[in-house]
Enzyme design. Sequence first.
Site, PDB file in Angstrom:
ATOM      1  N   ARG A   1      -4.943  24.909 -30.221  1.00  0.00           N
ATOM      2  CA  ARG A   1      -5.337  24.259 -31.643  1.00  0.00           C
ATOM      3  C   ARG A   1      -6.384  23.252 -31.221  1.00  0.00           C
ATOM      4  NH1 ARG A   1      -2.085  21.194 -34.585  1.00  0.00           N
ATOM      5  NH2 ARG A   1      -0.428  20.829 -33.233  1.00  0.00           N
TER       6      ARG A   1
ATOM      7  N   SER B   1       3.040  23.755 -27.038  1.00  0.00           N
ATOM      8  CA  SER B   1       4.467  23.259 -26.978  1.00  0.00           C
ATOM      9  C   SER B   1       5.254  23.741 -27.911  1.00  0.00           C
ATOM     10  CB  SER B   1       4.807  21.781 -26.727  1.00  0.00           C
ATOM     11  OG  SER B   1       3.920  21.293 -28.030  1.00  0.00           O
TER      12      SER B   1
ATOM     13  N   VAL C   1       4.521  19.413 -21.545  1.00  0.00           N
ATOM     14  CA  VAL C   1       3.783  18.782 -20.450  1.00  0.00           C
ATOM     15  C   VAL C   1       4.562  17.499 -20.101  1.00  0.00           C
ATOM     16  CG1 VAL C   1       1.378  19.782 -20.988  1.00  0.00           C
ATOM     17  CG2 VAL C   1       2.174  17.646 -21.960  1.00  0.00           C
TER      18      VAL C   1
ATOM     19  N   SER D   1      -9.569   9.057 -25.099  1.00  0.00           N
ATOM     20  CA  SER D   1     -10.238   8.534 -26.564  1.00  0.00           C
ATOM     21  C   SER D   1     -10.744   7.366 -26.698  1.00  0.00           C
ATOM     22  CB  SER D   1      -8.882   8.465 -27.260  1.00  0.00           C
ATOM     23  OG  SER D   1      -9.208   8.068 -28.913  1.00  0.00           O
TER      24      SER D   1
ATOM     25  N   TYR E   1      -0.810   4.760 -28.690  1.00  0.00           N
ATOM     26  CA  TYR E   1      -1.834   5.725 -28.309  1.00  0.00           C
ATOM     27  C   TYR E   1      -2.732   5.096 -27.538  1.00  0.00           C
ATOM     28  CZ  TYR E   1      -5.200   9.252 -29.542  1.00  0.00           C
ATOM     29  OH  TYR E   1      -6.259  10.340 -29.245  1.00  0.00           O
TER      30      TYR E   1
ATOM     31  N   ILE F   1     -12.621  13.193 -34.326  1.00  0.00           N
ATOM     32  CA  ILE F   1     -13.104  14.777 -34.406  1.00  0.00           C
ATOM     33  C   ILE F   1     -12.253  15.375 -35.279  1.00  0.00           C
ATOM     34  CG2 ILE F   1     -13.390  16.875 -32.990  1.00  0.00           C
ATOM     35  CD1 ILE F   1     -14.886  14.411 -31.917  1.00  0.00           C
TER      36      ILE F   1
HETATM   37  P1  NAP Z   1      -4.078  18.733 -32.336  1.00  0.00           P
HETATM   38  O1  NAP Z   1      -4.962  19.365 -33.224  1.00  0.00           O
HETATM   39  O2  NAP Z   1      -2.918  18.043 -32.909  1.00  0.00           O
HETATM   40  O3  NAP Z   1      -3.598  19.667 -31.003  1.00  0.00           O
HETATM   41  C1  NAP Z   1      -2.791  19.117 -30.005  1.00  0.00           C
HETATM   42  C2  NAP Z   1      -2.331  20.289 -29.055  1.00  0.00           C
HETATM   43  O4  NAP Z   1      -1.587  19.742 -28.182  1.00  0.00           O
HETATM   44  C3  NAP Z   1      -1.797  21.505 -29.696  1.00  0.00           C
HETATM   45  O5  NAP Z   1      -2.020  22.627 -29.005  1.00  0.00           O
HETATM   46  C4  NAP Z   1      -0.257  21.143 -29.239  1.00  0.00           C
HETATM   47  O6  NAP Z   1       0.347  22.135 -29.076  1.00  0.00           O
HETATM   48  C5  NAP Z   1      -0.368  20.382 -27.789  1.00  0.00           C
HETATM   49  N1  NAP Z   1       0.653  19.542 -27.524  1.00  0.00           N
HETATM   50  C6  NAP Z   1       1.336  18.535 -28.276  1.00  0.00           C
HETATM   51  N2  NAP Z   1       2.210  17.955 -27.720  1.00  0.00           N
HETATM   52  C7  NAP Z   1       2.757  18.693 -26.505  1.00  0.00           C
HETATM   53  C8  NAP Z   1       3.469  18.774 -25.527  1.00  0.00           C
HETATM   54  N3  NAP Z   1       4.595  17.914 -25.650  1.00  0.00           N
HETATM   55  N4  NAP Z   1       3.119  19.588 -24.771  1.00  0.00           N
HETATM   56  C9  NAP Z   1       2.281  20.580 -24.537  1.00  0.00           C
HETATM   57  N5  NAP Z   1       1.284  20.505 -25.440  1.00  0.00           N
HETATM   58  C10 NAP Z   1       1.437  19.667 -26.548  1.00  0.00           C
HETATM   59  O7  NAP Z   1      -4.733  17.664 -31.548  1.00  0.00           O
HETATM   60  P2  NAP Z   1      -6.450  17.293 -31.282  1.00  0.00           P
HETATM   61  O8  NAP Z   1      -7.216  16.488 -32.297  1.00  0.00           O
HETATM   62  O9  NAP Z   1      -7.100  18.792 -30.864  1.00  0.00           O
HETATM   63  O10 NAP Z   1      -6.608  16.641 -29.931  1.00  0.00           O
HETATM   64  C11 NAP Z   1      -6.537  16.870 -28.625  1.00  0.00           C
HETATM   65  C12 NAP Z   1      -6.748  15.822 -27.805  1.00  0.00           C
HETATM   66  O11 NAP Z   1      -7.974  15.020 -28.016  1.00  0.00           O
HETATM   67  C13 NAP Z   1      -5.665  14.765 -27.683  1.00  0.00           C
HETATM   68  O12 NAP Z   1      -5.300  14.360 -26.516  1.00  0.00           O
HETATM   69  C14 NAP Z   1      -6.091  13.621 -28.348  1.00  0.00           C
HETATM   70  O13 NAP Z   1      -5.338  12.550 -28.351  1.00  0.00           O
HETATM   71  C15 NAP Z   1      -7.692  13.779 -28.052  1.00  0.00           C
HETATM   72  N6  NAP Z   1      -8.419  13.140 -29.062  1.00  0.00           N
HETATM   73  C16 NAP Z   1      -8.530  13.486 -30.497  1.00  0.00           C
HETATM   74  C17 NAP Z   1      -9.381  12.967 -31.273  1.00  0.00           C
HETATM   75  C18 NAP Z   1      -9.635  13.359 -32.811  1.00  0.00           C
HETATM   76  O14 NAP Z   1     -10.166  13.011 -33.520  1.00  0.00           O
HETATM   77  N7  NAP Z   1      -8.958  14.578 -33.183  1.00  0.00           N
HETATM   78  C19 NAP Z   1     -10.129  11.735 -31.105  1.00  0.00           C
HETATM   79  C20 NAP Z   1      -9.994  11.325 -29.638  1.00  0.00           C
HETATM   80  C21 NAP Z   1      -8.937  12.028 -28.725  1.00  0.00           C
HETATM   81  P3  NAP Z   1       1.325  22.764 -30.580  1.00  0.00           P
HETATM   82  O15 NAP Z   1       0.147  23.717 -31.135  1.00  0.00           O
HETATM   83  O16 NAP Z   1       2.399  23.749 -29.919  1.00  0.00           O
HETATM   84  O17 NAP Z   1       1.642  22.136 -31.398  1.00  0.00           O
END
Ligand code: NAP
Length: 245
Positions: free
Chosen positions: A15, A37, A64, A142, A155, A188
């Site tokens: 995702r 997860s 994880v 981040s 966070y 993002i």
């Molecule tokens: P997201 O759309 O919420 O997707 C999160 C992903 O992590 C999903 O595949 C989820 O699995 C998986 N996940 C969550 N908890 C988990 C666990 N305990 N064990 C294994 N997998 C787990 O998030 P995203 O926006 O793509 O963010 C991805 C990364 O980028 C994160 O580390 C976030 O902190 C970082 N980030 C994001 C942004 C932003 O603006 N979006 C900005 C800075 C940093 P499920 O599908 O099974 O729930």
Amino acid sequence: MQFDSQNIIVTGGTRGIGAGITESFLKAGATVIATYSGNDEAAKSFKVKMANFGEKLVLKKFNVASTSEVEAFFQDYEKNFSSLEVLVNNAGIRRDQIIPSMQESDWDAVIDINLKGTYNMTRFAVLAMMKNRYGRIINMSSVGGKLGLPGQANYAASKAGQIALSLSVSKEVAKRNITVNNVCPGFIETELLADLPEEQVKEYKSQVPMKRFGKVEDVAHAVLFFASRESSYITGTTLDVSGGL
Ligand code: NAP
């Protein structure tokens, strides 16, 4: 940047940003083990969307934050794959709250998944990479870990922790030809931000010099850069993908 015959693990790879990273690696010839997860539906529909890549996309479900589940994953991995070239520690969550209202469970969940999850995966991945004296580890931190946005004490601490962990591990494994770097996205467009009220989105966008949120492809590009064979002399560093935030 070609990744033919490379095996790549992307946590949270089904995702959001992780799915974008998985897709970019598949297009560049890699075999990708994308983990998640809980959201089976999203994983299933991602697999269907990536059907063109057939067996090159492998999905694995585990938490994880659980050391025993991570250990079991790597035991199974070693039976099925002869090498591990790249690990992307991307799985992460947010549980925002101002500090007096932040429950212990919110603190623990964010630190456990974002920081301990990175530790768990890195520990076993380094063992696998050391055998071939080659590896690339990219941690999804981040800009929040450097700026400290209000309501994100848990966070921000987890994301700053990932940067510190990378600095330390990069020095431990440098001699083995393994690099460890961080990507720091700004805002993002993914489901992680889906709960933000419209007013807050407007406010955040106005703070970004480029006046827009980024796309998952923007982050994937930075990850592939660090993961490439050519980035062999870059380690212990951080690259912001934030529109100038
Ligand atoms: P997201 O759309 O919420 O997707 C999160 C992903 O992590 C999903 O595949 C989820 O699995 C998986 N996940 C969550 N908890 C988990 C666990 N305990 N064990 C294994 N997998 C787990 O998030 P995203 O926006 O793509 O963010 C991805 C990364 O980028 C994160 O580390 C976030 O902190 C970082 N980030 C994001 C942004 C932003 O603006 N979006 C900005 C800075 C940093 P499920 O599908 O099974 O729930």
